[in-house]
Design a protein around this motif. Structure first.
Motif, PDB file in Angstrom:
ATOM      1  N   UNK A 284       6.712   3.661   2.790  1.00 18.26           N
ATOM      2  CA  UNK A 284       8.043   3.313   3.260  1.00 18.26           C
ATOM      3  C   UNK A 284       8.090   1.844   3.674  1.00 18.26           C
ATOM      4  N   UNK A 285       7.090   1.394   4.403  1.00 21.33           N
ATOM      5  CA  UNK A 285       7.044  -0.011   4.811  1.00 21.33           C
ATOM      6  C   UNK A 285       6.958  -0.923   3.594  1.00 21.33           C
ATOM      7  N   UNK A 286       6.192  -0.523   2.590  1.00 21.42           N
ATOM      8  CA  UNK A 286       6.076  -1.321   1.368  1.00 21.42           C
ATOM      9  C   UNK A 286       7.414  -1.410   0.650  1.00 21.42           C
TER      10      UNK A 286
ATOM     11  N   UNK B 101       0.822  -1.215   0.000  1.00 20.36           N
ATOM     12  CA  UNK B 101       0.000   0.000   0.000  1.00 20.36           C
ATOM     13  C   UNK B 101       0.851   1.257   0.000  1.00 20.36           C
ATOM     14  N   UNK B 102       0.280   2.306  -0.559  1.00 17.17           N
ATOM     15  CA  UNK B 102       0.965   3.598  -0.629  1.00 17.17           C
ATOM     16  C   UNK B 102       0.434   4.381  -1.818  1.00 17.17           C
ATOM     17  N   UNK B 103       0.797   3.924  -3.015  1.00 11.80           N
ATOM     18  CA  UNK B 103       0.246   4.540  -4.233  1.00 11.80           C
ATOM     19  C   UNK B 103      -1.274   4.420  -4.215  1.00 11.80           C
ATOM     20  N   UNK B 104      -1.762   3.213  -3.932  1.00  7.73           N
ATOM     21  CA  UNK B 104      -3.154   2.980  -3.579  1.00  7.73           C
ATOM     22  C   UNK B 104      -3.162   2.092  -2.341  1.00  7.73           C
ATOM     23  N   UNK B 105      -4.283   2.065  -1.656  1.00  5.91           N
ATOM     24  CA  UNK B 105      -4.362   1.263  -0.435  1.00  5.91           C
ATOM     25  C   UNK B 105      -4.310  -0.229  -0.741  1.00  5.91           C
ATOM     26  N   UNK B 106      -4.939  -0.649  -1.838  1.00  9.14           N
ATOM     27  CA  UNK B 106      -5.025  -2.071  -2.143  1.00  9.14           C
ATOM     28  C   UNK B 106      -3.967  -2.593  -3.099  1.00  9.14           C
ATOM     29  N   UNK B 107      -2.896  -1.844  -3.303  1.00 11.94           N
ATOM     30  CA  UNK B 107      -1.864  -2.228  -4.273  1.00 11.94           C
ATOM     31  C   UNK B 107      -1.175  -3.521  -3.832  1.00 11.94           C
TER      32      UNK B 107
END
Length: 256
Positions: free
Chosen positions: A152-154, A112-118
């Motif tokens: 960042x975590x992703x 998640x980041x760019x979109x929540x469900x990525x």
């Protein structure tokens, strides 16, 4: 295993990826920005299509799904969390799930980041990562839905994969991303060397993806949040957190 990878330019600057298992003839598509390039590539090679694996819900990654499914009968896999805004899914995926992509075992990674469900797809035996718009060539996706801490975590999750992994991202953004990296560190020899290679590839009409993960770790400002040189370029104190460095770099890229 004999896995063939075909990079398909789509729309203005998108990429879709076709993979074929040479032993069994199984074919899979990663993302479907538009139907014509995909269907033309399949027809030219006499291939069918068994699976479409989607990284996220944005239109420039899913708009071709309906027509491609109608023409090929392919099954569609995507994030369960985004099922309400993806094309109809035959396979709903969550982080940690395993999926067979063109005969290769793939791990589903939530990014998640760019979109929540990525989600991203890691094929360890093939040494491939299909990262969509999360980790991108020399950059990362804009945070349309997620928070900096999520992205960042992703990115940390992806950076922990083997360095020889080839990162297959969703757009031809490498040169533009590199201009931003060099604006921060104009004398960085690693960045200058990469830009020379990128510009030569583009001048020859070649894609700049995939890129080795080790190269991203060495040159991508969104993976170099611990580098003293980058922190100084961003005007941060040496003791600033990784999150502060990432957040500042992402904010500057948004304004670049």
């Amino acid at each position: 295993m004999t896995l063939e990878l075909l990079i398909l330019p789509c729309l203005t600057d998108n990429y879709a990826y076709l993979l074929r298992d040479g032993a069994r003839g199984t074919v899979a598509l990663i993302d479907a920005p538009e139907p014509a390039p995909v269907l033309e590539a399949l027809a030219a090679r006499g291939w069918g299509l068994d699976l479409i694996a989607l990284t996220h819900h944005h239109g420039d990654h899913i708009a071709g799904v309906g027509e491609i499914v109608a023409a090929t009968g392919a099954k569609v896999a995507g994030a369960a969390a985004d099922a309400h805004r993806l094309p109809p899914l035959d396979i709903a995926l969550r982080g940690g799930d395993r999926l067979e992509i063109a005969g290769a075992a793939a791990e589903v990674i939530e990014v998640p980041g760019h979109t929540i469900g990525h989600i991203a797809f890691h094929l360890p035996e093939a040494g491939l990562l299909f990262s969509g718009d999360s980790l991108m060539s020399w950059g990362c996706g804009r945070l349309f839905e997620g928070a900096p801490a999520q992205m960042l975590a992703s990115l940390r999750r992806l950076a922990a994969l083997p360095g020889e992994t080839l990162v297959c991202s969703g757009h031809e953004y490498t040169e533009a991303n590199g201009r931003f990296a060099l604006a921060l560190e104009p004398e960085n020899a690693d960045l200058l060397a990469r830009m020379a290679v990128v510009r030569a590839a583009r001048a020859a009409g070649q894609p700049t993806v995939p890129a080795p993960l080790s190269l991203e770790i060495a040159t991508n400002p969104f993976l170099r949040y611990g580098a003293a040189e980058l922190r100084a370029a961003l005007g941060l104190a040496p003791g600033a957190s990784d999150l502060a460095c990432f957040t500042e770099a992402r904010a500057r890229k948004d304004r670049f």
